[in-house]
Write an enzyme that holds these catalytic residues in place. Sequence first.
Site, PDB file in Angstrom:
ATOM      1  N   CYS A  46      18.768 -13.284  10.272  1.00 14.09           N
ATOM      2  CA  CYS A  46      19.383 -12.836   9.010  1.00 14.09           C
ATOM      3  C   CYS A  46      20.881 -12.658   9.166  1.00 14.09           C
ATOM      4  CB  CYS A  46      18.801 -11.494   8.570  1.00 14.09           C
ATOM      5  SG  CYS A  46      17.077 -11.581   8.181  1.00 14.09           S
ATOM      6  N   ASP A 140      21.379 -19.835 -18.505  1.00 20.80           N
ATOM      7  CA  ASP A 140      20.408 -19.420 -19.530  1.00 20.80           C
ATOM      8  C   ASP A 140      19.405 -18.408 -18.989  1.00 20.80           C
ATOM      9  OD1 ASP A 140      18.983 -21.006 -17.796  1.00 20.80           O
ATOM     10  OD2 ASP A 140      18.297 -22.457 -19.293  1.00 20.80           O
TER      11      ASP A 140
HETATM   12  C1  BEZ Z   1      15.318 -12.470  12.147  1.00 20.12           C
HETATM   13  O1  BEZ Z   1      16.023 -12.334  11.141  1.00 20.12           O
HETATM   14  O2  BEZ Z   1      15.804 -12.721  13.234  1.00 20.12           O
HETATM   15  C2  BEZ Z   1      13.817 -12.379  12.031  1.00 20.12           C
HETATM   16  C3  BEZ Z   1      13.242 -11.516  11.121  1.00 20.12           C
HETATM   17  C4  BEZ Z   1      11.851 -11.437  11.065  1.00 20.12           C
HETATM   18  C5  BEZ Z   1      11.075 -12.229  11.884  1.00 20.12           C
HETATM   19  C6  BEZ Z   1      11.666 -13.103  12.762  1.00 20.12           C
HETATM   20  C7  BEZ Z   1      13.047 -13.188  12.840  1.00 20.12           C
END
Ligand code: BEZ
Length: 224
Positions: A46, A140
């Site tokens: 992330c 929209d």
């Molecule tokens: C990550 O963002 O690294 C991750 C999050 C959940 C499961 C596996 C990886």
Amino acid sequence: MPGLLLGDAFPNFEAETTVGHIKFHDFLGDAWGILFSHPRDYTPVCTTELGRAARLCSEFTKRGVKMIALSIDSLESHHGWSKDILAYNSVESGSCSLPFPIIADSKRELAVSLGMLDPDERDKDGMPLTARCVFVIGPDKRLKLSLLYPATTGRNFDEILRVVESLQLTAGRRVATPVDWQPGDNVMVPPSMSEEEAASLFPSGVFTKDLPSGKKYLRYTPQP
Ligand code: BEZ
């Protein structure tokens, strides 16, 4: 129960975000929107994704697209994590913030209502995490595209920018974009359009690719 389908009106949810309380439709205004979800704060994939999204944000802004992320942690956690994301992007100043808000969905209510949970990835309490969802919403307020990746597979934000370019082009012109299309490449004439109509709509010309069947359904024209 099916989640949101293409063409559905996107819910006008209310949420707490890193830039304050929002009503989603007001947040979007007349812009296009991208809502993308993340499994959890302070997770490695992330962090790389949000770093890339932040670096590409000005490209989305140029195209009239507002970005907003969601993760199932608190605002306090989002603010702390944002500093790590900026550091990952080698942004020095501690006072900088990400160029888009992050929704705090600690109770997972929004994630559940938008069908964003990944049943295979759970936190230490056994609760499902959020999958990597991408919703592109048109001016929209209808759903134009959705992508759903499991938590273990990071997205490609260059591809998301590419599909936005295709969505915006095809929203205004009766064309389709072929495989791996990039802005400026030739586009395709939709199968439902007659030869006569194509000739009048595309004055720069329509050309076909020869096929063993002799059928002339691969019709291209320069990007209008
Ligand atoms: C990550 O963002 O690294 C991750 C999050 C959940 C499961 C596996 C990886």
